[in-house]
Design an enzyme around this catalytic site. Structure first.
Site, mmCIF file in Angstrom:
data_model
loop_
_atom_site.group_PDB
_atom_site.id
_atom_site.type_symbol
_atom_site.label_atom_id
_atom_site.label_comp_id
_atom_site.label_asym_id
_atom_site.label_seq_id
_atom_site.Cartn_x
_atom_site.Cartn_y
_atom_site.Cartn_z
ATOM 1 N N SER A 175 -51.115 -18.037 20.464
ATOM 2 C CA SER A 175 -50.310 -19.457 21.444
ATOM 3 C C SER A 175 -49.717 -18.270 22.189
ATOM 4 C CB SER A 175 -49.168 -20.416 20.135
ATOM 5 O OG SER A 175 -49.688 -20.589 21.295
ATOM 6 N N LYS A 176 -49.769 -19.312 23.634
ATOM 7 C CA LYS A 176 -48.718 -18.628 24.146
ATOM 8 C C LYS A 176 -47.086 -18.846 24.401
ATOM 9 C CE LYS A 176 -52.344 -19.407 27.854
ATOM 10 N NZ LYS A 176 -52.533 -19.757 29.429
ATOM 11 N N ARG A 177 -47.011 -20.006 23.722
ATOM 12 C CA ARG A 177 -46.041 -21.063 22.446
ATOM 13 C C ARG A 177 -45.410 -19.638 21.788
ATOM 14 N NH1 ARG A 177 -49.149 -24.632 23.920
ATOM 15 N NH2 ARG A 177 -49.833 -24.765 22.437
#
Length: 492
Positions: free
Chosen positions: A256-258
Site C-alpha cells: 500500500s502507498k500508505r
C-alpha cells in the site's frame, strides 16, 4: 536506430512511494543504458487531488536520488510544455480530429442503464460498458439531449485482436471484442488520463513505456488509440510496453502507498544513502547477477536491460534494504562519509551551520570508528552524539539502569584513578592503563570491566571503539563523565 526515449509521468498527489520510484528507476536506467533521453512529465489535470507540495516532493526526490531528466520542468525541450495542465490546447485539437475521423463517438448511456441491459441479456452486470451507443442515430441523440443528458466521448475499439510484445512478459494478445469502448473526454469536453497519457507519449516521441503491471489492462486501449493517431499522422509509432511486477508485502499483498515502509522521503530523513536506495529498489524485480545484491548506480546503468526484469511479484524486504545501505556506508571513503554525516549532525543540533576546524577534525577522526557499526547516517550521527553534546550530554536511561549498578562504582573509581595518572593520552596509553587496572589488577572480566566505562563515556551500551572515543573526548571531559556516572551509581 531510433533513439530510446523513456518517461516518468506521475501525478502530483501524496508522497512519493517506493513503487513510483521503481517505475522511475527502470525508465531512467533503461534510457541511460541505451544512451537515450529520459523525460519527466507531470500529469496534473486533477485539480481536486493535485498539489504543488506533492510536485515539489517529486522534484526533491528525483534530485536526491540523482535521477536527472533530459526534458521536463526546468529543462525545456522540443516537446513541451511538460505539465499536462499547460497542454489543454493540444488535447482539444486531438479530440476534434478523432471526432472528425470517426474514431470517437458520443455516448449517453448511464451506468445503471448499462447494468440493466446486461441483466436483461443474462450477462454479468459488472461487465462494463456494452458499446450500446456506437451507432445511435441523430434522432436518438437529439432525444437524449432533450432529456438534458450530456454525452461523454468514447473511443471506438477496433474489431481486431490486439497483440503486443511486452518487454517483461513476452507476447500478449487481447482478442477482438474483449476490450469495450472507453471514455476519453467528459461531458464538458475535458480530457481524461486515457487520452492525455498516450497523446503526450506520442507527441513526446516516447519509444518505451515502462509502468507497473497493474496498468496492463489499459495497454490494448492505448495501442488502439496509437493506431488512430498514426492514421491521423499525429504519431510516428506505437511504443514498446514493459510492465514490471507489483511490489508486495510479506503477506503477498500489493504494498500500500500508505504503508510507512513505502514512504520514499522517510528513508531520506532516516539517513539512508540515495545510491543504496536505488540499489535496493532495482532488486525489486531485477538482479545484476544471481549471487550479488550490492552494486553501484554506474554498474546498474551498465547492466540494466528490460529483458532481465522478472515477471513474478517482488517482495519488499526492509532487512535487505538495511543490509544494502550498511554495505554502501562501509564502502564510502572516510572523507566522503564525514561530509554525508555533517548535515545530519547539523539537523540534530550537534554541529553548527559553520563547524569549527576542531569539530571537523574530530569528525574526520571519528567517522572511521562508526563506519562499520552503523546502518544509516542518522544512526551514525547518533553514535557520535557523545562527542558533540557538550553540556547537554546525558546517559541513556535504559543503558544506565542496566549497567551502572553493583560493582560499577568500583570500576568507575578505578578507571578515574588509572586515567588520572596517565601522561600518555593516546588510544594505546588509555587501553594499557584500563586493562592493567581493571582486568589484570582487579581481575574483572573485560565485559563487566568496560561496560560501565562505555556507558559513562558514550551514554550507551553500544558505541564506537572505547579507547579511541576517550582519546577524542580528551582527558578532562573523559574524567568528568566517569565521575558523573559514579555519582549516579552512588544514588541508586
Amino acid at each position: 536506430m531510433t533513439e530510446v526515449r523513456t518517461r516518468f509521468c506521475p501525478s502530483p498527489t501524496g508522497t512519493p512511494h517506493v513503487g513510483l520510484v521503481r517505475t522511475c528507476l527502470f525508465s531512467w536506467a533503461y534510457a541511460r543504458h541505451n544512451g537515450g533521453k529520459f523525460v519527466f512529465r507531470i500529469e496534473d489535470t486533477d485539480a481536486a487531488r493535485d498539489s504543488e507540495e506533492s510536485y515539489r516532493q517529486l522534484v526533491d526526490a528525483l534530485s536526491w536520488l540523482g535521477m536527472g531528466w533530459d526534458e521536463g520542468p526546468g529543462i525545456e525541450g522540443p516537446h513541451g510544455p511538460y505539465r499536462q495542465s499547460e497542454r489543454g490546447a493540444i488535447y482539444t485539437d486531438v479530440i476534434a480530429r478523432l471526432v472528425e475521423g470517426g474514431y470517437v463517438y458520443e455516448a449517453f448511456s448511464t451506468p445503471d442503464e448499462v447494468e440493466a441491459r446486461h441483466r436483461a441479456a443474462g450477462r454479468d452486470p459488472k461487465l462494463g460498458y456494452d458499446n450500446f451507443d456506437r451507432d445511435l442515430t441523430e434522432e436518438q441523440k437529439a432525444a437524449y439531449r432533450a432529456e438534458g443528458r450530456v454525452p461523454v466521448l468514447r473511443f471506438r475499439m477496433p474489431d481486431t485482436d490486439i497483440t503486443f510484445v511486452d518487454g517483461v512478459r513476452g507476447e500478449i494478445t487481447y482478442p477482438a471484442g474483449t476490450v469495450p469502448d472507453y471514455v476519453i473526454a467528459r461531458g464538458d469536453g475535458s480530457p481524461l488520463y486515457t487520452l492525455t497519457n498516450p497523446v503526450d507519449d506520442a507527441f513526446m516521441r516516447i519509444t518505451h513505456v515502462i509502468r507497473g503491471d497493474d496498468l496492463m489492462a489499459s495497454t490494448p486501449r492505448q495501442i488502439a488509440l496509437y493506431w488512430a493517431l498514426i492514421e491521423l499522422r499525429l504519431a510516428e509509432r506505437v511504443p514498446r510496453f514493459a510492465h514490471p511486477p507489483l511490489i508486495v508485502d510479506e503477506r503477498g499483498k500489493k504494498m500500500s502507498k500508505r504503508d510507512p515502509r513505502s514512504n520514499l522521503l522517510g528513508y531520506r530523513d532516516r539517513g539512508y544513502l540515495p545510491e543504496a536506495l536505488l540499489n535496493y529498489v532495482a532488486t525489486l524485480g531485477w538482479s545484476i547477477s544471481a549471487d550479488r545484491d550490492v552494486f553501484s548506480v554506474a554498474e546498474l546503468i551498465d547492466a540494466f536491460d528490460l529483458a532481465d526484469v522478472n515477471s513474478n511479484p517482488a517482495r519488499f524486504d526492509e532487512k535487505k534494504l538495511d543490509a544494502i545501505n550498511a554495505s554502501h556506508i562501509r564502502q564510502l571513503p572516510p572523507e566522503v562519509l564525514a561530509k554525508r554525516l555533517t548535515p545530519v549532525l547539523q539537523s540534530l543540533n550537534l554541529l553548527p551551520e559553520q563547524p569549527t576546524e576542531e569539530q571537523l577534525r574530530i569528525l574526520s577522526l571519528a567517522t572511521p570508528l562508526v563506519a562499520e557499526r552503523t546502518g544509516t547516517l542518522v544512526q551514525g550521527a547518533e553514535m557520535l552524539r557523545f562527542l558533540y553534546a557538550g553540556d547537554d550530554f546525558q546517559l541513556d536511561e535504559v543503558s544506565a539502569k542496566k549497567t551502572l549498578k553493583g560493582d560499577a562504582g568500583a570500576v568507575l573509581d578505578a578507571s578515574v584513578e588509572a586515567l588520572g595518572a596517565l601522561s600518555d593520552w593516546t588510544t594505546e596509553g588509555i587501553e594499557v592503563a584500563l586493562k592493567s587496572k581493571l582486568v589484570e589488577e582487579m581481575e574483572i572480566k573485560p565485559r563487566k570491566a568496560f561496560a560501565p566505562v562505555r556507558v559513562a563515556i558514550s551514554g550507551k551500551t553500544v558505541s564506537p571503539p572505547l579507547y579511541e572515543s576517550m582519546e577524542l573526548l580528551g582527558r578532562d571531559v573523559t574524567l568528568a563523565r566517569l565521575r558523573s556516572a559514579r555519582e549516579q551509581v552512588a544514588s541508586e
